[in-house]
Enzyme design. Structure first.
Site, mmCIF file in Angstrom:
data_model
loop_
_atom_site.group_PDB
_atom_site.id
_atom_site.type_symbol
_atom_site.label_atom_id
_atom_site.label_comp_id
_atom_site.label_asym_id
_atom_site.label_seq_id
_atom_site.Cartn_x
_atom_site.Cartn_y
_atom_site.Cartn_z
ATOM 1 N N CYS A 1 0.771 -1.399 0.213
ATOM 2 C CA CYS A 1 0.035 0.052 0.077
ATOM 3 C C CYS A 1 0.850 1.186 -0.078
ATOM 4 O O CYS A 1 0.210 2.298 -0.111
ATOM 5 C CB CYS A 1 -0.967 0.076 1.169
ATOM 6 S SG CYS A 1 -1.928 -1.350 1.204
ATOM 7 N N HIS B 1 -3.410 7.119 3.254
ATOM 8 C CA HIS B 1 -3.786 5.637 2.734
ATOM 9 C C HIS B 1 -5.069 5.272 3.198
ATOM 10 O O HIS B 1 -5.230 5.414 4.499
ATOM 11 C CB HIS B 1 -2.789 4.500 2.919
ATOM 12 C CG HIS B 1 -3.079 3.110 2.567
ATOM 13 N ND1 HIS B 1 -3.736 2.887 1.429
ATOM 14 C CD2 HIS B 1 -3.142 1.761 3.457
ATOM 15 C CE1 HIS B 1 -3.891 1.617 1.495
ATOM 16 N NE2 HIS B 1 -3.813 1.070 2.688
ATOM 17 N N ASN C 1 -10.295 -0.478 0.696
ATOM 18 C CA ASN C 1 -8.660 -0.254 0.356
ATOM 19 C C ASN C 1 -8.490 -0.856 -0.906
ATOM 20 O O ASN C 1 -8.272 -1.973 -1.033
ATOM 21 C CB ASN C 1 -8.074 -1.242 1.577
ATOM 22 C CG ASN C 1 -6.617 -1.184 1.577
ATOM 23 O OD1 ASN C 1 -5.809 -0.721 0.594
ATOM 24 N ND2 ASN C 1 -6.200 -1.623 2.721
HETATM 25 N N1 ACO Z 1 -18.225 -9.173 10.066
HETATM 26 C C1 ACO Z 1 -18.452 -9.428 11.392
HETATM 27 N N2 ACO Z 1 -17.609 -9.562 12.234
HETATM 28 C C2 ACO Z 1 -16.542 -9.808 11.848
HETATM 29 C C3 ACO Z 1 -16.056 -9.288 10.519
HETATM 30 C C4 ACO Z 1 -17.103 -9.305 9.518
HETATM 31 N N3 ACO Z 1 -16.413 -8.871 8.514
HETATM 32 N N4 ACO Z 1 -14.699 -9.726 10.794
HETATM 33 C C5 ACO Z 1 -14.333 -9.976 11.794
HETATM 34 N N5 ACO Z 1 -15.373 -10.179 12.750
HETATM 35 C C6 ACO Z 1 -15.303 -10.384 14.090
HETATM 36 C C7 ACO Z 1 -14.148 -11.018 14.487
HETATM 37 O O1 ACO Z 1 -14.323 -12.677 14.154
HETATM 38 C C8 ACO Z 1 -14.216 -10.761 16.217
HETATM 39 O O2 ACO Z 1 -15.141 -11.632 16.501
HETATM 40 P P1 ACO Z 1 -14.976 -12.481 18.193
HETATM 41 O O3 ACO Z 1 -15.002 -11.282 18.962
HETATM 42 O O4 ACO Z 1 -16.038 -13.106 18.367
HETATM 43 O O5 ACO Z 1 -13.499 -13.115 17.827
HETATM 44 C C9 ACO Z 1 -14.668 -9.348 15.964
HETATM 45 O O6 ACO Z 1 -15.401 -9.102 14.816
HETATM 46 C C10 ACO Z 1 -13.700 -8.495 16.203
HETATM 47 O O7 ACO Z 1 -12.629 -8.773 15.249
HETATM 48 P P2 ACO Z 1 -11.415 -7.929 15.429
HETATM 49 O O8 ACO Z 1 -10.442 -8.473 14.293
HETATM 50 O O9 ACO Z 1 -10.863 -7.713 16.608
HETATM 51 O O10 ACO Z 1 -12.016 -6.332 14.647
HETATM 52 P P3 ACO Z 1 -11.298 -4.889 14.706
HETATM 53 O O11 ACO Z 1 -12.181 -4.073 15.614
HETATM 54 O O12 ACO Z 1 -9.879 -5.152 15.051
HETATM 55 O O13 ACO Z 1 -11.429 -4.653 13.210
HETATM 56 C C11 ACO Z 1 -10.318 -4.734 10.985
HETATM 57 C C12 ACO Z 1 -11.101 -5.721 12.053
HETATM 58 C C13 ACO Z 1 -11.225 -4.044 10.299
HETATM 59 C C14 ACO Z 1 -9.532 -5.902 10.093
HETATM 60 C C15 ACO Z 1 -9.322 -3.734 11.719
HETATM 61 O O14 ACO Z 1 -8.537 -4.524 12.708
HETATM 62 C C16 ACO Z 1 -8.284 -3.168 10.611
HETATM 63 O O15 ACO Z 1 -8.736 -2.270 9.842
HETATM 64 N N6 ACO Z 1 -7.158 -3.398 10.548
HETATM 65 C C17 ACO Z 1 -6.170 -2.798 9.837
HETATM 66 C C18 ACO Z 1 -6.117 -3.674 8.317
HETATM 67 C C19 ACO Z 1 -5.580 -2.789 7.335
HETATM 68 O O16 ACO Z 1 -5.348 -1.725 7.420
HETATM 69 N N7 ACO Z 1 -4.755 -3.741 6.560
HETATM 70 C C20 ACO Z 1 -4.131 -2.937 5.631
HETATM 71 C C21 ACO Z 1 -3.996 -3.666 4.391
HETATM 72 S S1 ACO Z 1 -2.705 -2.666 3.562
HETATM 73 C C22 ACO Z 1 -1.871 -3.890 2.516
HETATM 74 O O17 ACO Z 1 -0.745 -3.705 2.209
HETATM 75 C C23 ACO Z 1 -2.492 -4.686 1.536
#
Ligand code: ACO
Length: 328
Positions: A114, A255, A285
């Protein structure tokens, strides 16, 4: 004193829009969860026969038109992508041929996820300043839908497809264009966001396909924490190096990964959210394409005016990061 300026910008997003509602019929999720946890409402998905290079060509054509240039003017082409058309040859060579960029041009891909567009910007900036090249075309293009595990609700809701491009040239006018650029990487976090198979450490096999190892795997929480930390640090350093205070920056183009990451950055830098350009609600993203796509929209909608200072800041798998300051 010469400067390197962005002479044109263009972008492209595929026609097909995939909404949160549709996703909630594919995996166990809801529109409410996706919006509150990420800020994403919908994303664009490329057609089956539309490759990364096709999207790159559309964005590049728009950027060349914006710069009032032809493909034949370009002597340096850099494509930032983590979803190339194929491992060999580079997507840059495919795009060179499709656009009609002359054979004497230097064309290559870079892999910085990214942060890729900012890596391409820094490389082109240095090369133009040394007079090695005259006109550079840099592109961030991604077909992330081809590497997303559509059965994994934790990742498939976050990503989309798009491309963005910029034309860079050197001008004999000091104090405009790219004022500063800074990049970094921390390979300690390499395993937090990866596609495990398909490379030399784990070549494609029936087992890797069966194990769904050709798709993105991410530790979302770890990536989130690192993203806020590195984007804040590199933004602060960039402002300090150039003796700037946050109020002198007209617009930040971060980003576009998660609205909560952008909100945390805004709070930590003590810069109001209305200084941050946000379009992830409509695109999700799109990795290396987010910054040029947002830049193109921001310019076209009048959010950037002559004399303005814009801060571009990114993080990505690697963990890579970077920032650039642009005076328009
Ligand atoms: N729908 C419903 N529930 C979900 C979903 C979904 N799509 N995805 C995860 N959950 C659940 C999980 O299973 C978890 O359930 P549990 O508590 O029973 O275990 C709960 O939601 C919380 O999950 P977390 O992963 O802790 O949620 P979080 O608040 O951290 O949000 C997210 C997740 C959106 C992925 C966040 O961590 C994030 O944005 N991280 C950064 C991701 C990012 O920026 N990636 C960059 C990629 S860049 C590149 O180089 C390609």
């Amino acid at each position: 004193m010469a400067s390197v300026i962005i002479a044109g910008v263009g972008s492209y997003a595929p026609e097909r829009i995939l909404t949160n509602e549709e996703l909630s019929k594919m995996v166990d999720t809801t529109d409410e969860w996706i919006r509150t946890r990420s800020g994403i409402g919908e994303r664009h998905i490329a057609a089956g026969n539309e490759a990364c290079s096709d999207m790159a060509v559309r964005a590049a054509t728009a950027a060349l038109a914006d710069a009032k240039m032809n493909a034949s003017d370009i002597d340096l082409l850099i494509i930032a992508t983590c979803t190339p058309d194929m491992p060999l040859p580079s997507t840059a060579c495919i795009v060179q041929h499709k656009l009609g960029i002359p054979a004497h041009a230097t064309c290559f891909d870079i892999s910085a996820a990214c942060s890729g567009f900012l890596y391409a910007l820094e490389i082109a900036y240095g090369q133009l300043l040394t007079n090695r090249y005259k006109r550079a075309l840099i592109i961030g293009a991604e077909k992330l839908s081809s590497v997303v595990d559509w059965s994994d609700r934790a990742t498939c809701v976050l990503f989309g497809d798009a491309a963005g491009a910029a034309v860079l040239i050197k001008v004999d006018q000091p104090g405009i264009g790219i004022i500063g650029s800074d990049l970094g990487a921390d390979g300690e976090f390499a395993d937090k966001l990866m596609i495990p198979a398909g490379g030399s450490s784990c070549p494609a096999s029936a087992q890797t396909v069966e194990g769904r190892q050709h798709f993105i795997r991410m530790n979302g929480r770890e990536v989130f924490k690192s993203a806020v930390r590195v984007m804040e640090t590199v933004s602060r350093e960039m402002m300090e190096q150039h003796q700037l205070t946050p109020d002198q920056i007209s617009l930040v183009i971060p980003h576009q990964a998660n609205i909560r990451i952008i909100e945390a950055l805004s709070a930590n830098l003590k810069m109001p959210m209305d200084k941050f350009y946000v379009n992830l609600d409509r695109y999700g993203n799109t990795s290396s394409a987010t910054i040029p796509l947002a830049l193109d929209e921001a310019r076209r909608s009048g959010r950037i005016k002559p004399g303005d200072l814009t801060l571009l800041v990114a993080f990505g798998a690697g963990l890579t990061y970077g920032a650039a300051l642009i005076r328009w």
